[in-house]
Design a protein around this motif. Sequence first.
Motif, short mmCIF file in Angstrom:
data_model
loop_
_atom_site.label_atom_id
_atom_site.label_comp_id
_atom_site.label_asym_id
_atom_site.label_seq_id
_atom_site.Cartn_x
_atom_site.Cartn_y
_atom_site.Cartn_z
N VAL A 161 49.43 43.47 43.64
CA VAL A 161 50.14 42.90 42.49
C VAL A 161 49.24 43.00 41.26
O VAL A 161 48.03 43.17 41.39
CB VAL A 161 50.61 41.44 42.80
N GLY A 162 49.81 42.90 40.07
CA GLY A 162 49.01 43.01 38.83
C GLY A 162 48.36 44.38 38.78
O GLY A 162 49.00 45.40 39.05
N LYS A 178 41.63 43.39 44.90
CA LYS A 178 40.20 43.32 44.61
C LYS A 178 39.59 42.08 45.26
O LYS A 178 38.58 42.14 45.93
CB LYS A 178 40.01 43.30 43.08
N GLY A 224 40.75 44.39 37.40
CA GLY A 224 41.99 44.78 38.07
C GLY A 224 42.87 45.66 37.19
O GLY A 224 43.41 46.68 37.63
N ARG A 225 43.00 45.28 35.91
CA ARG A 225 43.94 46.02 35.04
C ARG A 225 43.38 47.35 34.58
O ARG A 225 44.06 48.10 33.87
CB ARG A 225 44.34 45.14 33.86
N GLU A 270 46.70 40.67 29.00
CA GLU A 270 45.76 39.91 29.83
C GLU A 270 44.36 40.00 29.21
O GLU A 270 43.55 39.08 29.34
CB GLU A 270 45.76 40.44 31.28
N GLN A 330 40.29 36.61 32.70
CA GLN A 330 41.72 36.28 32.67
C GLN A 330 41.92 34.87 33.24
O GLN A 330 42.73 34.65 34.12
CB GLN A 330 42.57 37.32 33.43
N VAL A 353 45.39 32.95 33.84
CA VAL A 353 46.39 33.11 34.91
C VAL A 353 46.14 32.13 36.06
O VAL A 353 46.92 32.07 37.01
CB VAL A 353 46.41 34.57 35.46
O1 LIG Z 1 43.58 42.69 43.03
P1 LIG Z 1 43.77 41.21 43.16
O2 LIG Z 1 42.47 40.49 43.36
O3 LIG Z 1 44.76 40.90 44.26
O4 LIG Z 1 44.34 40.65 41.82
C1 LIG Z 1 45.59 41.06 41.33
C2 LIG Z 1 45.79 40.68 39.90
O5 LIG Z 1 45.72 39.29 39.73
C3 LIG Z 1 45.08 38.97 38.49
O6 LIG Z 1 43.85 38.42 38.78
C4 LIG Z 1 45.89 38.03 37.65
O7 LIG Z 1 46.54 37.08 38.38
C5 LIG Z 1 44.95 40.30 37.78
O8 LIG Z 1 43.96 40.33 36.84
C6 LIG Z 1 44.78 41.23 38.92
O9 LIG Z 1 45.05 42.55 38.54
#
Ligand SMILES: O=P(O)(O)OC[C@H]1O[C@](O)(CO)[C@@H](O)[C@@H]1O
Length: 547
Positions: A156-157, A209, A269-270, A355, A507, A510
């Motif tokens: 997700v994200g 991540k 992540g982004r 973000e 971020q 969130v």
């Molecule tokens: O890859 P992860 O740790 O699952 O995080 C997913 C997403 O959630 C966030 O931390 C925001 O909720 C984003 O920055 C990130 O891309």
Amino acid sequence: MKLPAVNPTQTKSWKALENHFNAIKEVEMSTLFSEDSSRAEKFTIKWEDFYVDYSKNRITEETMQLLLDLADEVKLKEAMASYFSGDAINHTENRAVLHTALRASASSEVFVKGENVIPGINQVKEKIKDFTQRIVSGKQIGFTGKPFTDVVNIGVGGSDLGPAMVVDSLRYYKNHLNAHFISNIDGDHINETLEELNPETTLFVIVSKSFSTQETLANANTVKSWFLKTGTQQDIEKHFVAVSSNIKKVKAFGIHQDNIFAMWNWVGGRFSLWSAVGLTISLSLGFSNFEKLLLGAQKMDTHFKTEDFKSNIPVVLALLSVWYNNFFKSETEAVIAYSQYLNKLTSYLQQGIMESNGKGVDRTGKPIQYQTGTIIWGEPGTNSQHAFFQLIHQGTKLIPVDFIGFAQSLYGNQAHHDKLISNYVAQTEALLHGKKKADIIKDLEAKNVAQETIERILPFKVFKGNKPTNSIFINKLTPGSLGELLAMYEHKIFVQGIIWNIYSYDQYGVELGKQLANTILSEIKEEKTSVHDTSTSQLLAHYKSFK
Ligand SMILES: O=P(O)(O)OC[C@H]1O[C@](O)(CO)[C@@H](O)[C@@H]1O
């Protein structure tokens, strides 16, 4: 090195920009064009296969000079050196920000806390390459001996938006593997996706991540249970791989060590599609296309690092964005790609931009008294013309627009492409000039419309024009040019964060909702009770009445 903390509004150039803004805010761009026949050329940057015409902006040479002075005063050059060299510019999380290292050449050196990170990156790339080749060629097979037909990215994200957008944007270059993306915790989303799949021929890529994101873990567990209805525990090894920087948690989930693709905490992540988070991109398009994507980004990195600010695409676009956001007080920016392939680009950019720069505290920890983070939105043209262009043309808000288009279509359907691009160009022209009363009267009279009708409808037909646009023209949509485009926006984000004196790479905003969702979930499950405001309690009670 810590990023310098300069309040932009206290700089000489900011003050000069305020005065300059008052002097030119009513100036019509069409007048500027008629006064200077070289305007378009002056405000166009040609680089590689990019042609960026930013002449249809409410700027003069003085505006650009003052904005460039601002970049100098906030010490952009020094900040860029820190960004590329692995300094912990994500100060609040004490991390480097090195998505650029992921696409640097294999022989370069980038140090994080004294360690060159390039060899580790090369190793993971080799692993991606090898794995991709085995899956695509059918050498690696599923638990019943059949080759893989489908790949499902669970994340997700940033662990979803980047890969999903790239796979969709470059589907012209795809191989036989069908890519799917499960991101939302909405059970209907997962059900709809699983219905199309055969567990014997499906590969699941769990991307997180942190490996602690509620949505991803819940979805991964549901998929695992679904898989175990046909396969056995031992078969999981053949069908599940993971991308994460939290190896311990991945192993605890039951993924075999060989099936783990590492990433690092210095990749946000982004900004992570360039890492193993892009595994689904590599699987779906082939490793060589994934490499070309990276190479495109690397070229844009070099352009950004070495080009004079005056002709530096990300710098110029960022300065223009600051000009509208902070002086014209524009609330939003639209990104309109004249390519259906780029359908998902805006959702991807929304995370990157909002973000990163949606921050209200400066680098000294003080609340900010000026506008930061732009709101990004948009849909592909021409569809968007028939949806919301009315507001851009005649609404009360000033909305700067990035128009993105490709000179060549991929299937060479020239008749359609000519129509598509004529719309692109026409829209930028219409937004620039608008349509004045005299021209409308002329048109209506030519159609023999009665004077009384003309008078009645005239005010509603006027287009004020003077609406700013950037025309980003790229030769062709390829993995390389997409890489360049995405890196362009990444660096634009960086420059704006530096100017606004904020930290763009955390971020924290969130987190609160995530925490409260956990509390509320335990209440829904009747495990705990908590005190809420009356609206929240009422909503919860309403939901529970359906159970
Ligand atoms: O890859 P992860 O740790 O699952 O995080 C997913 C997403 O959630 C966030 O931390 C925001 O909720 C984003 O920055 C990130 O891309």
